[in-house]
Design a protein around this motif. Structure first.
Motif, PDB file in Angstrom:
ATOM      1  N   CYS A   1      38.800  25.297  30.424  1.00 19.81           N
ATOM      2  CA  CYS A   1      39.167  26.684  30.740  1.00 19.81           C
ATOM      3  C   CYS A   1      39.847  27.380  29.567  1.00 19.81           C
ATOM      4  CB  CYS A   1      40.082  26.714  31.965  1.00 19.81           C
ATOM      5  SG  CYS A   1      39.302  26.138  33.491  1.00 19.81           S
ATOM      6  N   HIS A   2      40.708  26.652  28.870  1.00 18.62           N
ATOM      7  CA  HIS A   2      41.449  27.227  27.745  1.00 18.62           C
ATOM      8  C   HIS A   2      40.748  26.806  26.452  1.00 18.62           C
ATOM      9  CE1 HIS A   2      44.416  28.345  30.704  1.00 18.62           C
ATOM     10  NE2 HIS A   2      44.501  27.088  31.108  1.00 18.62           N
TER      11      HIS A   2
ATOM     12  N   ALA B   1      37.356  35.401  47.529  1.00 18.79           N
ATOM     13  CA  ALA B   1      36.674  36.695  47.597  1.00 18.79           C
ATOM     14  C   ALA B   1      36.878  37.539  46.336  1.00 18.79           C
ATOM     15  CB  ALA B   1      37.126  37.457  48.845  1.00 18.79           C
ATOM     16  N   PRO B   2      38.101  37.628  45.781  1.00 15.94           N
ATOM     17  CA  PRO B   2      38.271  38.409  44.541  1.00 15.94           C
ATOM     18  C   PRO B   2      37.429  37.864  43.383  1.00 15.94           C
ATOM     19  CG  PRO B   2      40.395  37.996  45.563  1.00 15.94           C
ATOM     20  CD  PRO B   2      39.406  37.129  46.274  1.00 15.94           C
ATOM     21  N   LEU B   3      37.296  36.553  43.309  1.00 15.76           N
ATOM     22  CA  LEU B   3      36.499  35.942  42.248  1.00 15.76           C
ATOM     23  C   LEU B   3      35.018  36.292  42.408  1.00 15.76           C
ATOM     24  CD1 LEU B   3      36.365  33.911  39.849  1.00 15.76           C
ATOM     25  CD2 LEU B   3      35.970  32.127  41.566  1.00 15.76           C
ATOM     26  N   ILE B   4      34.521  36.177  43.625  1.00 15.23           N
ATOM     27  CA  ILE B   4      33.109  36.481  43.887  1.00 15.23           C
ATOM     28  C   ILE B   4      32.827  37.959  43.631  1.00 15.23           C
ATOM     29  CG2 ILE B   4      31.281  36.399  45.606  1.00 15.23           C
ATOM     30  CD1 ILE B   4      32.395  33.656  44.728  1.00 15.23           C
TER      31      ILE B   4
ATOM     32  N   MET C   1      41.846  32.447  28.215  1.00  9.33           N
ATOM     33  CA  MET C   1      41.674  32.364  29.664  1.00  9.33           C
ATOM     34  C   MET C   1      40.190  32.240  29.977  1.00  9.33           C
ATOM     35  SD  MET C   1      44.534  32.380  31.264  1.00  9.33           S
ATOM     36  CE  MET C   1      44.120  32.926  32.926  1.00  9.33           C
ATOM     37  N   PRO C   2      39.844  31.503  31.025  1.00  8.66           N
ATOM     38  CA  PRO C   2      38.421  31.321  31.336  1.00  8.66           C
ATOM     39  C   PRO C   2      37.782  32.623  31.787  1.00  8.66           C
ATOM     40  CG  PRO C   2      39.781  30.464  33.110  1.00  8.66           C
ATOM     41  CD  PRO C   2      40.723  30.799  31.979  1.00  8.66           C
ATOM     42  N   SER C   3      36.547  32.817  31.385  1.00 13.78           N
ATOM     43  CA  SER C   3      35.792  33.973  31.859  1.00 13.78           C
ATOM     44  C   SER C   3      35.361  33.716  33.295  1.00 13.78           C
ATOM     45  CB  SER C   3      34.561  34.200  30.978  1.00 13.78           C
ATOM     46  OG  SER C   3      33.686  33.083  31.090  1.00 13.78           O
TER      47      SER C   3
ATOM     48  N   MET D   1      32.463  30.564  37.742  1.00 13.53           N
ATOM     49  CA  MET D   1      31.266  30.562  38.582  1.00 13.53           C
ATOM     50  C   MET D   1      30.328  29.400  38.273  1.00 13.53           C
ATOM     51  SD  MET D   1      31.798  32.926  40.691  1.00 13.53           S
ATOM     52  CE  MET D   1      30.194  33.072  41.485  1.00 13.53           C
ATOM     53  N   THR D   2      30.594  28.669  37.196  1.00 10.05           N
ATOM     54  CA  THR D   2      29.815  27.462  36.936  1.00 10.05           C
ATOM     55  C   THR D   2      29.841  26.547  38.156  1.00 10.05           C
ATOM     56  OG1 THR D   2      30.351  27.556  34.576  1.00 10.05           O
ATOM     57  CG2 THR D   2      29.573  25.442  35.430  1.00 10.05           C
ATOM     58  N   CYS D   3      31.014  26.469  38.779  1.00  8.55           N
ATOM     59  CA  CYS D   3      31.149  25.673  40.008  1.00  8.55           C
ATOM     60  C   CYS D   3      31.071  26.538  41.261  1.00  8.55           C
ATOM     61  CB  CYS D   3      32.471  24.917  40.008  1.00  8.55           C
ATOM     62  SG  CYS D   3      32.625  23.672  38.709  1.00  8.55           S
ATOM     63  N   HIS D   4      31.760  27.674  41.218  1.00  8.53           N
ATOM     64  CA  HIS D   4      31.951  28.429  42.460  1.00  8.53           C
ATOM     65  C   HIS D   4      30.782  29.339  42.834  1.00  8.53           C
ATOM     66  CE1 HIS D   4      35.843  26.865  43.359  1.00  8.53           C
ATOM     67  NE2 HIS D   4      36.294  27.137  42.134  1.00  8.53           N
TER      68      HIS D   4
END
Length: 216
Positions: free
Chosen positions: A67-68, A100-103, A79-81, A86-89
């Motif tokens: 991530c870093h 929800a905020p991430l999606i 900070m991770p993009s 989303m590689t995992c999520h």
């Protein structure tokens, strides 16, 4: 003989001194407010998504550099993009309300606004890459993040705290292959190894406490 000073000169002088004192106290208070960390030690920082280092690092086993990504090459660890997340999520837990905020960020392209946990004043220069190169482990400053459901600051980040390390680097440096390890090693556990690493990393302890090292 005519009176040189006004009868109320003493009162005026006292009021002037009182006003100066108030101004000085106000300036000191403003300076402390501007330079203070926004969050106290051991106080979890609220984020747009409650990211758990305990889960991602301690349980899943992600390396800090996943991530870093710039921690070894730049002053900022980075900070991770959203694409990294989303590689995992994009496949995992996509329907969880907490994500929800991430999606939504991935859908709209509007980045999340993460809150800083460690926020040094503008007059302090800190370079992650040189600390990593010289064998300072992540846990020395960030603590056991692998045990933190929510990230919190575990060190004061005061000038005195930084100088403790700069005056005695042998107590904190570790072999390169252990820089990103999570462990409970105490400073100075192996002083002989620490002194050997200081020599191997060519750490010039004569300059570590120069003002220009951190204030540029």
């Amino acid at each position: 003989m005519a009176q040189i000073f006004h009868p109320r000169s003493g009162l005026y002088a006292k009021l002037t001194m009182l006003a100066l004192l108030v101004v000085v106290v106000g300036l000191v208070a403003a300076w402390r407010a501007l330079t203070a960390e926004p969050h106290g030690e051991h106080e979890a920082v609220e984020q747009p998504v409650p990211f758990s280092h305990q889960h991602h690092v301690g349980e899943v086993g992600l390396d800090c550099r996943y991530c870093h990504a710039t921690v070894e090459t730049r002053a900022s660890a980075g900070m991770p993009s959203i694409s990294t997340c989303m590689t995992c999520h994009s496949q995992l837990f996509t329907n969880q309300p907490v994500l929800a905020p991430l999606i939504e960020s991935a859908r709209t392209g509007i980045p999340l606004r993460w809150m800083r946990v460690h926020d040094l004043p503008g007059f302090v220069y800190f370079d992650h890459s040189i600390h990593v190169a010289k064998g300072v482990g992540c846990v020395s400053c960030h603590g056991r993040v692998d045990r933190m459901p929510l990230t919190r600051r575990v060190a004061s980040l005061s000038m005195r705290w930084c100088l403790d390390c700069h005056r005695h680097p042998e107590r904190f440096v570790r072999p390169h292959d252990e820089v990103f390890a999570m462990d409970d090693r105490q400073p100075g556990d192996d002083e002989r190894l620490g002194m050997a690493l200081v020599d191997a990393y060519r750490i010039d302890r004569r300059r570590l406490t120069d003002c220009s090292v951190c204030h540029r």
